[in-house]
Each structure stands twice: as C-alpha cells, then as structure tokens.
Design an enzyme around this catalytic site. Structure first.
Site, PDB file in Angstrom:
ATOM      1  N   ASP A  44     115.038  62.016 -60.016  1.00  0.00           N
ATOM      2  CA  ASP A  44     115.612  61.341 -58.860  1.00  0.00           C
ATOM      3  C   ASP A  44     114.500  60.792 -57.967  1.00  0.00           C
ATOM      4  OD1 ASP A  44     117.349  60.435 -56.949  1.00  0.00           O
ATOM      5  OD2 ASP A  44     118.239  62.379 -56.473  1.00  0.00           O
ATOM      6  N   ASP A  45     114.361  59.474 -57.898  1.00  0.00           N
ATOM      7  CA  ASP A  45     113.358  58.810 -57.057  1.00  0.00           C
ATOM      8  C   ASP A  45     111.930  58.931 -57.603  1.00  0.00           C
ATOM      9  OD1 ASP A  45     115.410  58.245 -55.303  1.00  0.00           O
ATOM     10  OD2 ASP A  45     114.609  59.377 -53.612  1.00  0.00           O
ATOM     11  N   CYS A  80     120.043  55.113 -55.443  1.00  0.00           N
ATOM     12  CA  CYS A  80     120.553  56.176 -56.326  1.00  0.00           C
ATOM     13  C   CYS A  80     121.881  55.875 -57.006  1.00  0.00           C
ATOM     14  CB  CYS A  80     120.672  57.487 -55.547  1.00  0.00           C
ATOM     15  SG  CYS A  80     119.111  58.106 -54.896  1.00  0.00           S
ATOM     16  N   ASP A 317     115.973  57.157 -61.755  1.00  0.00           N
ATOM     17  CA  ASP A 317     116.959  56.179 -61.295  1.00  0.00           C
ATOM     18  C   ASP A 317     116.344  55.027 -60.501  1.00  0.00           C
ATOM     19  OD1 ASP A 317     116.343  57.823 -59.156  1.00  0.00           O
ATOM     20  OD2 ASP A 317     118.414  58.349 -58.669  1.00  0.00           O
ATOM     21  N   ASN A 318     115.282  55.296 -59.744  1.00  0.00           N
ATOM     22  CA  ASN A 318     114.617  54.235 -58.986  1.00  0.00           C
ATOM     23  C   ASN A 318     113.222  54.691 -58.596  1.00  0.00           C
ATOM     24  OD1 ASN A 318     116.999  55.447 -56.925  1.00  0.00           O
ATOM     25  ND2 ASN A 318     114.905  55.625 -56.154  1.00  0.00           N
TER      26      ASN A 318
END
Length: 557
Positions: A44-45, A80, A317-318
């Site tokens: 995540d991130d 997200c 995700d990013n």
C-alpha cells in the site's frame, strides 16, 4: 513341437508385458503437469522513485534474483481505492467508475457490490477451480456499516480475512469469513503485517496437504507502507539517520504547472521538511515486516515442495511523494513519483534476474493472473482493458511480445475537495488534504486525464501529456527523456503537431473500453495529423463530458 509352442507363448507374454510397461511409463512421462499456484502480494503506497524497494533485501533475494523486475510499471490512477479497483477488475477508472476513496465515490459502495465486484480476479480464478484466499486491506470503505458491514464477503474468495476500512497495524477489525473480530495492540497477536504473514503460511501448509491437489490463488494485501506507519518493535530504531530523498524535483517549483503546484511553499518550511523526513524513515521501517512476510511465504512454499510450481507477483497500488514540488506527503498527482510502482514476478518459466523495460500497468495484473490460471493460454475476459504480461516474463516468448507491446497508456484522476478546509479556511472552497503549513495536496479541480507514451527503443516517445478540468483548461506536457523530473512544461514550446496527436490519443483512450484500450490508436505512427470535422466534434464532446462529470462530482464532495 510342444516345447516350441511353449517358448513362443512365453515370448508373446514377455513382449506384451514389456509393451504394457512402456505404455505405462510413457503415460507417466506425458502426464499433464499440475496447474500452478499463484501468490499475489500487494503493498500500500510503495513507491519506486524514492527508493521504495531499497530496504527490501529479502524481496531482492527471493523474488527479484529469481524472477523478472519490470522497471516501467505504472498505476493508471494514483490513489488507493480507484487503483485497487483497477487491479481487481483489469479496467481503467472511467470504466469501473470508482472515483475516489469515499463511498459516494463508489469505493466499496452498494453499486460496486452489485456490479464490478462480481467480475474480479477472485471470481474469475475461482470459476477456473482455484481455491482462493484473501488477507489484508481490500478497499478503503470495505466493512463500513453503510455498505453491509464486515458480514459482507465479496464473491470469489473461499477464505476471507478482510480489513475493515483503511490500512492500520493495530486496533483494527478483520472480517473472518464474514465474522467481525477486533484486534488490539499486542504486537505478538495483533500486528497486522505479521498476522497476514502467519495466516498465509497456515493456508499454504493446509493446501499442500489437499488430497485433491486443487491449485490455489492467494491475494496478500499488506497495510505497509501506508500511514500510520507503526513499525514492528524490532525495527523501531532502523534508519535513524535517513532523510527523504532529495530527488530532482525535491523542494523545487516546476515551470508553468497547475495551480495546485503553484500554491506550495518553496522553499518548504521546516515543519514540512521534518514531517517528510520522519515519514520516510517510518515507511521504510514498516516495509521490513513486508520483507519478512515475503521470506516466510517463499520458505513455506519451498518446505512444502510447491515453490517450483508457484507464481509469485509483487506490486503496489500507487507511488508516493515526500517534498517533491514542495508537496509534503501524499500521492494523487500525475507525476512519475506517484504513478510508478514496483512489479516483480517469479515462477515456472519466468526469466531469472532479468529486468524488462516495457510499460506495464495495474490493469494488466488481473488479465495476467487469469491467463496463468487458464493454463497460460492467453485467455482472459475481453471486457478487461489491460492485457496479460505473461509473454513478457516467460523467457521463450518475451522477444516477440516486446515487438508488439503497447507504446502508450492513460492516467486519470478525479480530484477531491471540500466546502472549506478546516486547516486553511483562507484558501476557500474546494481543497482537501491540507497540511499545517497550508499546503493542500488535492482539490476538486485537480481532475486530469493524461496520455503517457513510452517506447524503450525510441527516446522521442517518452512524453506525458495532461489536460485538467478547471477554469484554466490547463495543459501540462513533459519530455521525460530530456526532463525526467518534470520541471519544465513544454506545452507552449513543443511542436503543435505533438499537441494535436496527443490530444487525439487522449480522446481515444478516454472513451476506450476493453479491446479498444489495447489498440495502438489512429495516430500511432509519426505521419502529419490533420483533424477532421468529426475529430473536432469529439474534442468538444469530451470537454463537455468532463465538465458535466465534474459538476456531478461536486454534489457529493
């Protein structure tokens, strides 16, 4: 004579027996191989521009050295919930309509549950007789009371351990197959990254004992390195001397950028630089537990003797930024630091210790996983906008696949804003994600669509072209070969033919759906561009479409 007959009978029996043995042996040798297992680890991130993979020595040892690293992996929406929806469905944001991280923005909403959630990686792979497992963060609004609570188990998952809400490490609720279980702050029992790792290990061991040998698909979705950045106790003192990377755009103002970039403080105030440095250290600390998770999963696959028949896919995700263009910390922006993410694949037939330069996307993950589950036949749902990257990481087919691979793609984002920022009321209507120094990371008119061209064999095809939906109808264009940090907007100095070509391609991708998202486009070659009356009409339509979409969005922001 009698003895001769007996001898002949004996020889006949021997020959027959030998033939049966040979046939049986050939049957064993030609037996269809077991279908591969698939493990998908999603962080995540996690960025790449700020060195997001640097602390992960175990990921390098067990995945990168044993597989293929994609150096040009992008998210098509750098936030997200929209990105995760793209990962699950293989579709661009404009086709799955998850606009932001709110329920009203279709994040895990009832509408999502009735439509897109019924056509995800999980549902397709499960239909192919895979045993499916999910653990960790799903979508930001999952499990909220308004959308069915933790009792709602998304279709497609035989085993479900879904985190209620956004990423946390302690004091969270998990849905265990529809039953809500609250966790506290005991590291040994509750630290979420470790809990996910232990549950994944348990699942692998159980499946390795399955007498039916049904293959499995696991989606392991960690909270790290998302805030609140609670590190495991053993890593709390790591990286004490590290600071946020001073990249080419750190604490600098770009030339001729969108108003959101123009409102930052340059130079950054001490409060913002300290906050960015602290966040950087904490993010890396949380990633060390993900590194441990990867090792545990790989070692368990190995000890159960199924590693050689298992694909492992690792991504995020990013991306993220910490001080770039004076923005303290977040994602959401169109720049490379927010849209680039890691991608590593290892497994049967995957080239080892190799890097690939082709542009691959988050919308390619679902088609790839389904293709593998389909026997690596190249088959995946044609309603998906992405394509399978399997031909790129399989050594035998990578050369031919590279020759026909995409040369451009779409990046799109729907900005979020509020009536008045409680931190910065002087900025007025429509901003959000504002920090104490009154630097806001987002606004309702931070709404953009971009075409990113990238052809590793052609340095002139390394362009980012973006159009904003705002009162300025702002355009940003960057040549990333000569300006990799995106410091100078060349919209007023570049060849007008480039602007026409990119605008036309943006219209095509902005309307694309399924197969048309995978086509090369009308102006993929470098011939002169002459817009027809129909082109002009469509440009007006797309401008009107974006304006109306923006007006609708303001109703629920």
């Amino acid at each position: 004579m009698h003895n001769v007959q007996n001898i002949l009978r004996f020889l006949f029996v021997c020959v027959g027996t030998c033939m049966l043995y040979i046939d049986a042996k050939e049957a064993v040798l030609t037996k269809e191989p077991a279908r591969p297992n698939i493990v998908f680890i999603l962080t995540d991130d996690q960025d790449t521009i700020l060195g997001g993979l640097t602390p992960m020595t175990k990921v390098k040892k067990y995945l990168q050295d044993e597989g293929t690293l994609f150096t040009n992996m992008f998210t098509t929406t750098p936030i997200c919930c929209p990105s995760r929806t793209s990962i699950l469905t293989g579709r661009y944001q404009h086709n799955h309509d998850t606009l932001n991280n709110s329920i009203s923005g279709n994040c895990s909403s009832k509408l999502w549950q009735q439509a897109g959630e019924k056509a995800t990686i999980g549902t397709y792979v499960q239909s192919l007789k895979y045993h499916t497992f999910f653990a960790g963060k799903y979508l930001n609004q999952y499990g909220k009371k308004q959308v069915g609570g933790p009792e709602h188990v998304p279709p497609g998952w035989d085993k479900w351990l879904g985190l209620v809400g956004n990423s946390r490490y302690y004091n969270y609720t998990l849905s265990y197959d529809g039953k809500a279980v609250k966790h506290g702050d005991d590291y040994h029992k509750d630290y979420l990254t470790d809990l996910i790792a232990n549950r994944s290990v348990k699942f692998i061991k159980e499946r390795s004992q399955d007498v039916h040998k049904e293959p499995f698909f696991m989606m392991i979705s960690t909270p790290a390195p998302h805030s609140p950045w609670n590190a495991a106790p053993q890593y709390n003192s790591s990286y004490v001397n590290n600071t946020a990377p001073k990249t080419g755009s750190y604490n600098k103002r770009g030339k001729d950028q969108h108003w959101l970039m123009r409102q930052t403080n340059i130079p950054m105030k001490p409060n913002s630089t300290q906050m960015a440095d602290d966040a950087f250290r904490k993010r890396w600390r949380t990633l060390l537990s993900v590194d441990d998770l990867v090792e545990k999963v790989v070692m368990t696959l190995d000890s159960t003797k199924i590693l050689d028949n298992t694909y492992i896919i690792y991504s995020s995700d990013n991306g993220y930024h910490l001080g770039q263009f004076g923005l303290p910390m977040d994602k959401r922006q169109l720049y490379e630091f927010d849209i680039r993410v890691p991608l590593i694949v290892r497994g049967p037939g995957v080239a080892k210790n190799v890097t690939r330069p082709e542009p691959v996307l988050n919308i390619d993950l679902a088609p790839t996983i389904i293709d593998i589950a389909n026997g690596s036949s190249g088959n995946f749902p044609l309603t998906m906008d992405g394509r399978s990257i399997r031909p790129l990481f399989q050594a035998k087919s990578s050369k031919n696949a590279a020759d026909t691979w995409r040369k451009d793609f779409l990046v799109e984002y729907q900005g979020e804003g509020f009536a008045v920022s409680k931190f910065c009321p002087q900025l007025g209507f429509g901003v959000s994600q504002c920090f104490p120094d009154c630097v806001c990371e987002d606004a309702y008119n931070n709404t953009y669509s971009c075409v990113r061209t990238l052809d590793p064999g052609s340095p002139d095809k390394n362009i980012m072209y973006c159009e904003f939906v705002d009162s300025e109808t702002f355009v940003e264009v960057y040549n990333l070969t000569s300006d990799p940090n995106q410091l100078t907007n060349i919209k007023d100095t570049c060849d007008p033919q480039l602007l026409v070509r990119m605008n036309t391609r943006l219209i095509e991708l902005g309307f694309c759906n399924g197969a048309s998202c995978r086509s090369s486009g009308r102006y993929s070659k470098n011939e002169p561009v002459h817009l027809t009356k129909e082109d002009i009409k469509r440009i007006k339509e797309i401008s009107f479409h974006h304006s109306k979409k923006n007006e609708i969005n303001l109703d629920f922001i």
